[in-house]
Design a protein around this motif. Structure first.
Motif, mmCIF file in Angstrom:
data_model
loop_
_atom_site.group_PDB
_atom_site.id
_atom_site.type_symbol
_atom_site.label_atom_id
_atom_site.label_comp_id
_atom_site.label_asym_id
_atom_site.label_seq_id
_atom_site.Cartn_x
_atom_site.Cartn_y
_atom_site.Cartn_z
ATOM 1 N N THR A 1 0.838 -1.199 0.000
ATOM 2 C CA THR A 1 0.000 0.000 0.000
ATOM 3 C C THR A 1 0.878 1.256 0.000
ATOM 4 O OG1 THR A 1 -0.050 0.184 2.422
ATOM 5 C CG2 THR A 1 -1.699 -1.261 1.388
ATOM 6 N N PRO A 2 0.317 2.427 -0.323
ATOM 7 C CA PRO A 2 1.104 3.663 -0.239
ATOM 8 C C PRO A 2 1.717 3.881 1.136
ATOM 9 C CG PRO A 2 -0.900 4.057 -1.486
ATOM 10 C CD PRO A 2 -1.011 2.667 -0.929
ATOM 11 N N GLU A 3 0.973 3.543 2.188
ATOM 12 C CA GLU A 3 1.501 3.716 3.541
ATOM 13 C C GLU A 3 2.725 2.829 3.771
ATOM 14 O OE1 GLU A 3 -1.683 3.209 2.751
ATOM 15 O OE2 GLU A 3 -2.375 5.270 3.152
ATOM 16 N N ASP A 4 2.693 1.621 3.221
ATOM 17 C CA ASP A 4 3.868 0.739 3.318
ATOM 18 C C ASP A 4 5.074 1.381 2.644
ATOM 19 O OD1 ASP A 4 2.438 -1.365 4.575
ATOM 20 O OD2 ASP A 4 1.777 -2.144 2.643
ATOM 21 N N GLU B 1 5.621 4.505 2.079
ATOM 22 C CA GLU B 1 6.078 5.672 2.838
ATOM 23 C C GLU B 1 7.084 5.252 3.900
ATOM 24 O OE1 GLU B 1 4.306 9.238 5.722
ATOM 25 O OE2 GLU B 1 2.932 7.981 4.550
ATOM 26 N N TYR B 2 6.772 4.170 4.618
ATOM 27 C CA TYR B 2 7.707 3.685 5.637
ATOM 28 C C TYR B 2 9.013 3.193 5.008
ATOM 29 C CZ TYR B 2 10.029 0.797 9.047
ATOM 30 O OH TYR B 2 10.988 0.264 9.862
ATOM 31 N N LYS C 1 0.904 4.783 -6.461
ATOM 32 C CA LYS C 1 1.041 4.531 -5.028
ATOM 33 C C LYS C 1 2.181 5.364 -4.437
ATOM 34 C CE LYS C 1 -0.678 -0.247 -5.155
ATOM 35 N NZ LYS C 1 -0.387 -1.658 -4.775
ATOM 36 N N ILE D 1 2.311 9.476 -1.865
ATOM 37 C CA ILE D 1 3.069 9.772 -0.635
ATOM 38 C C ILE D 1 4.405 10.452 -0.939
ATOM 39 C CG2 ILE D 1 2.013 8.029 0.835
ATOM 40 C CD1 ILE D 1 5.320 7.228 -0.804
ATOM 41 N N GLU E 1 6.048 12.923 1.350
ATOM 42 C CA GLU E 1 6.411 12.456 2.686
ATOM 43 C C GLU E 1 7.717 11.664 2.703
ATOM 44 O OE1 GLU E 1 4.354 13.662 4.857
ATOM 45 O OE2 GLU E 1 3.015 14.329 3.230
ATOM 46 N N ASP F 1 7.826 -3.315 12.609
ATOM 47 C CA ASP F 1 8.028 -2.759 11.272
ATOM 48 C C ASP F 1 8.911 -3.676 10.428
ATOM 49 O OD1 ASP F 1 6.554 -0.424 11.748
ATOM 50 O OD2 ASP F 1 8.269 0.523 12.730
ATOM 51 N N THR G 1 -4.653 -4.723 13.015
ATOM 52 C CA THR G 1 -5.669 -4.126 12.138
ATOM 53 C C THR G 1 -7.070 -4.484 12.613
ATOM 54 O OG1 THR G 1 -4.166 -4.211 10.237
ATOM 55 C CG2 THR G 1 -6.519 -4.005 9.765
ATOM 56 N N ARG H 1 -7.357 -1.698 4.400
ATOM 57 C CA ARG H 1 -6.254 -1.182 5.205
ATOM 58 C C ARG H 1 -4.912 -1.860 4.954
ATOM 59 N NH1 ARG H 1 -10.950 -0.365 7.174
ATOM 60 N NH2 ARG H 1 -11.392 1.434 8.552
#
Length: 538
Positions: free
Chosen positions: A91-94, A96-97, A116, A120, A123, A178, A442, A494
């Motif tokens: 995901t985009p959040e993944d 980003e990290y 994706k 981000i 960021e 993480d 989650t 999510r």
């Protein structure tokens, strides 16, 4: 004498001896010789250096198995930059990290996945973004072909590099906390690729079909090994059974790799469509992850006529640390052949593989006593990126100086190991590692979930699949206030799609220890009671 082992040696060798020979068949049908491939790699290197990329900088590659992936990977590594391959199913959040944790300076992303990153990009630290189709993305992206055309390969200067320099960071799936960046050096990558070449019997006239993701531990080292051997890469944009059989027949494919689910998918397709199983070359196939059922191996060898090999390892180990490439230990025919080929096997050359008890002592070769698999070898990672405590734990648990896999196994009289269970909270579904902890976190956020434990459950299609035992927040298992379908959609929204939970059981209680720790072993026993072992096969 001692010569530095560098990953750049693999393409250098191919260009020296196989420059006029076909190197790559692209997904669009475009073909490149090793000279042409090498020129594109040099241009990518020059373009990176023109934008200030230096040795030690990080270059992320988000791409299915296309020629762009190979060009970006080798192009980055020729500058001494660190190649960071990314799983395209996240995901985009993944992202980003991962991009922030690795401190990536440049991102190359295939047009299908670049959106994706676009979501981000403000960021993350990267300031150069390249794709193979800018028109398909809303945002300011450089065109890959223009990136190359604007560069002069003569301007690229290869820096001095050491075999102990980190050259790739491969991220684990984050089974506890993480994701961890696995740091691999020129030396570890080079020696691992040599092991792959030996134990997969790679030759210069091999035709390798990319059914295994290139991002996954650098395609198990095949981005190096196939290249260095001067063999041919046949690229793909995913795995479709019809396309696989078509490529095997038309390109005379001789070798492919993948998760056991690939073999199951091909078997199902072949039963309904009767495709050609080979071209002019005999076919070899290697599977890893959960072992396929012995019936699948039997079908692969007897019906397809392909030679099957099992591989075992982890991102931290290259991955190759065990293989069923042991012909003198396996009979030529009969049922025992397939049950032995189903085992993870023996250590490759130059690798020490042990199964040890809690005291660090070897378990007997009785095929019954269970211990943890530990390993020492030149292909094992250098360290985790910016995680010294996790690195220390990985190498100093039962035995000092050995990497601890977290897998529990037995050993037969010939030393062939067979994985029985896992210490880690990890699920391997269709070859992808999934953190049960991440799934639990989650689901805990859903108002209708009071408590939850996620374990691997048997799956004919995927080997194993996540199953959630849920105590409803309202305490009513008959009317829990949410349906399994709604919880599945909740996880899909999510998490990456392959992590979604599709199996649920509403329960009054979840077994725990006296200190309140969930006893997942009991839950796994419930699910796997009819199976030979508590890991997936398929």
């Amino acid at each position: 004498m001692k010569k530095q082992l560098l990953v750049t040696d693999f393409l250098d060798r191919a260009r020296t001896y196989y420059g006029d020979y076909e190197a790559i068949v692209g997904t669009d049908g475009e073909r490149f010789t090793y000279d042409e491939f090498g020129d594109r790699v040099d241009r990518f290197s020059a373009a990176l250096q023109a934008r200030g990329v230096e040795k030690g900088d990080r270059v992320a590659v988000l791409d299915p198995n296309t020629h762009y992936h190979l060009e970006a990977a080798f192009g980055a590594m020729q500058t001494g930059a660190i190649h960071v391959p990314l799983n395209y199913r996240l995901t985009p959040e993944d992202y980003e990290y991962l991009l922030a944790d690795s401190g990536c300076d440049v991102v190359y992303a295939d047009y299908e996945y670049a959106s994706k990153i676009e979501a981000i990009r403000e960021e993350v630290p990267a300031d150069v973004f390249v794709t193979n189709d800018p028109a398909a993305i809303d945002g300011d992206w450089l065109d890959f072909e223009a990136f190359l055309d604007d560069a002069d390969p003569a301007d690229y200067e290869r820096p001095e590099m050491s075999e102990d320099d980190v050259i790739t960071i491969n991220y684990t799936s984050g089974t506890t906390g993480d994701p961890k960046g696995v740091c691999r050096t020129h030396r570890t990558e080079s020696l691992h690729a040599q092991l792959v070449t030996i134990h997969h019997h790679l030759t210069d006239d091999d035709v390798y079909l990319w059914t295994l993701p290139m991002f996954h531990v650098n395609g198990w080292g095949h981005i190096y090994a196939v290249t260095g051997r001067g063999a041919k890469h046949v690229c793909t944009r995913g795995v479709e059974a019809e396309d696989v059989f078509d490529a095997i027949a038309t390109e005379d494919v001789s070798f492919l790799c993948g998760a056991p689910t690939v073999l199951s998918m091909l078997k199902e397709y072949a039963e309904e469509n009767d495709p050609a199983y080979s071209g002019d070359n005999p076919v070899r196939v290697t599977a890893a992850g959960s072992a396929p059922p012995s019936a699948t191996i039997r079908h692969t060898e007897n019906e397809f006529g392909w030679e099957f090999t099992q591989l075992y390892g982890a991102t931290e180990t290259g991955p190759l640390i065990a293989t069923s490439d042991a012909r003198r230990l396996i009979p030529d025919e009969g049922g025992l052949r397939f049950s032995l080929k189903q085992r993870q096997g023996i250590a490759p050359i130059g690798t020490e593989l042990r199964v040890v008890d809690e005291d660090g002592e070897d378990v007997p070769r009785d095929d019954e006593t269970i211990g943890e698999v530990v390993v020492r070898g030149n292909q094992v990672m250098e360290r985790y990126w910016n995680k010294p405590e996790e690195t220390e734990d990985a190498f100093h648990d039962r035995l000092d100086g050995w990497f601890h896999t977290g897998d529990l196994a037995v050993v037969n009289e010939d030393g062939m190991i067979s994985i029985q269970d896992r210490k880690k909270d990890i699920i391997i579904s269709g070859g992808e590692n999934i953190s049960s902890v991440e799934l639990e976190d989650t689901l805990f956020d859903h108002d209708a979930v009071g408590s939850v434990a996620v374990i691997p459950a048997p799956s004919e299609e995927w080997g194993e699949t996540p199953k959630a035992y849920v105590i409803p927040a309202n305490g009513d298992t008959e009317n829990p206030g949410v349906t399994p379908e709604e919880l599945t959609e909740y996880t899909k929204e999510r998490l990456a799609g392959y992590k979604a939970v599709h199996e649920f059981e509403f329960v009054d209680e979840i077994p725990t220890t006296a200190t309140g720790k969930v006893q997942k072993y009991e839950l796994r026993q419930r699910e796997w009671d009819d199976e030979d072992q508590m890991v997936g096969q398929g």
